[in-house]
Design a protein around this motif. Structure first.
Motif, PDB file in Angstrom:
ATOM      1  N   CYS A   1      -5.270   2.548   8.224  1.00 49.12           N
ATOM      2  CA  CYS A   1      -5.605   2.715   6.750  1.00 49.12           C
ATOM      3  C   CYS A   1      -6.012   4.129   6.599  1.00 49.12           C
ATOM      4  N   HIS A   2      -5.368   4.429   5.539  1.00 47.69           N
ATOM      5  CA  HIS A   2      -5.669   6.156   5.112  1.00 47.69           C
ATOM      6  C   HIS A   2      -7.198   6.268   4.488  1.00 47.69           C
ATOM      7  N   TYR A   3      -7.824   4.765   4.104  1.00 44.21           N
ATOM      8  CA  TYR A   3      -9.001   4.948   3.712  1.00 44.21           C
ATOM      9  C   TYR A   3     -10.034   4.212   4.486  1.00 44.21           C
TER      10      TYR A   3
ATOM     11  N   TRP B   1       0.645   4.295   1.329  1.00 45.25           N
ATOM     12  CA  TRP B   1       0.884   5.274   2.180  1.00 45.25           C
ATOM     13  C   TRP B   1       1.905   4.740   3.528  1.00 45.25           C
TER      14      TRP B   1
ATOM     15  N   MET C   1      -2.650   1.645  -4.024  1.00 38.96           N
ATOM     16  CA  MET C   1      -3.144   2.795  -2.913  1.00 38.96           C
ATOM     17  C   MET C   1      -3.468   2.458  -1.849  1.00 38.96           C
ATOM     18  N   CYS C   2      -4.170   1.392  -1.549  1.00 39.67           N
ATOM     19  CA  CYS C   2      -4.502   0.708  -0.305  1.00 39.67           C
ATOM     20  C   CYS C   2      -4.611  -0.860  -0.457  1.00 39.67           C
ATOM     21  N   SER C   3      -4.105  -1.698   0.304  1.00 40.20           N
ATOM     22  CA  SER C   3      -4.133  -2.915   0.499  1.00 40.20           C
ATOM     23  C   SER C   3      -5.648  -3.570   0.106  1.00 40.20           C
TER      24      SER C   3
ATOM     25  N   CYS D   1       0.621  -1.240  -0.117  1.00 33.30           N
ATOM     26  CA  CYS D   1       0.033   0.064   0.048  1.00 33.30           C
ATOM     27  C   CYS D   1       0.979   1.344   0.030  1.00 33.30           C
TER      28      CYS D   1
ATOM     29  N   GLY E   1      -0.017  -3.796   4.143  1.00 34.09           N
ATOM     30  CA  GLY E   1      -0.803  -2.700   4.443  1.00 34.09           C
ATOM     31  C   GLY E   1      -0.500  -2.008   5.503  1.00 34.09           C
ATOM     32  N   CYS E   2      -1.253  -0.818   6.054  1.00 36.35           N
ATOM     33  CA  CYS E   2      -1.085  -0.194   7.132  1.00 36.35           C
ATOM     34  C   CYS E   2      -1.535  -1.019   8.105  1.00 36.35           C
TER      35      CYS E   2
ATOM     36  N   ASN F   1      -7.872  -1.900   4.966  1.00 33.42           N
ATOM     37  CA  ASN F   1      -6.871  -3.111   5.414  1.00 33.42           C
ATOM     38  C   ASN F   1      -8.156  -4.134   5.967  1.00 33.42           C
TER      39      ASN F   1
HETATM   40  S1  FES Z   1      -4.014   2.704   2.850  1.00 34.84           S
HETATM   41 FE1  FES Z   1      -2.620   1.358   3.552  1.00 34.84          FE
HETATM   42  S2  FES Z   1      -3.849  -0.592   4.050  1.00 34.84           S
HETATM   43 FE2  FES Z   1      -5.458   1.218   3.302  1.00 34.84          FE
END
Ligand code: FES
Length: 144
Positions: free
Chosen positions: A71-73, A14, A40-42, A12, A65-66, A77
């Motif tokens: 998670c930035h969304y 971020w 962009m995201c897991s 991911c 992932g985060c 995750n």
């Molecule tokens: S932004 Fe990293 S897991 Fe969603």
């Protein structure tokens, strides 16, 4: 000649990609077997992408992932967390060890941790040998 596994790493943007970048800029030595793919995201990693990676020659797939809650969304995750057990079961249906798919949380400050995960996963994939999922899928009457 010894077998060198190809590992597709979905990272991911971020957290984990930045963590991998930190490992590089900190000059931490680790196995060169992971081909990183920045997402962009897991939560973006649909099951089909993982299967496609195996079909196209990956011997293992690493998803990073985060950490939960970061998670930035908000909850991408958590989706990933639910998908991976499903994917493990699917892989086992094809006779593929669940050890070939690993989910890890790596923050932007965890370059050392990223390197350790890659080294561990490379060792696991070496021990398991080449992935034969293409042959298994070809024999599946539901797919033919
Ligand atoms: S932004 Fe990293 S897991 Fe969603």
């Amino acid at each position: 000649m010894s077998f060198e596994p190809k590992i597709v790493g979905f990272l991911c943007h971020w957290c984990s990609y930045t963590g991998a970048d930190l490992a590089g800029t900190s000059r931490i030595k680790y196995a060169p077997n992971v081909r990183p793919i920045r997402v962009m995201c897991s939560g973006r990693i649909e099951p089909g992408l993982v299967i496609k990676a195996f079909e196209n020659g990956a011997d293992a797939v690493l998803i990073c992932g985060c950490h939960p809650g970061d998670c930035h969304y908000s909850e991408g995750n958590y989706k990933t967390m639910r998908r991976v057990p499903f994917l493990h079961r699917l892989l086992e249906e094809y006779g593929i060890s669940r050890e070939r798919l690993r989910l890890e949380w790596v923050s932007a400050s965890e370059g050392q941790r990223f390197a350790e995960i890659v080294n561990e996963m490379t060792e696991t994939a070496r021990r398991l040998g080449p992935c034969r999922i293409r042959e298994s899928i070809a024999l599946d009457p539901a797919v033919r």
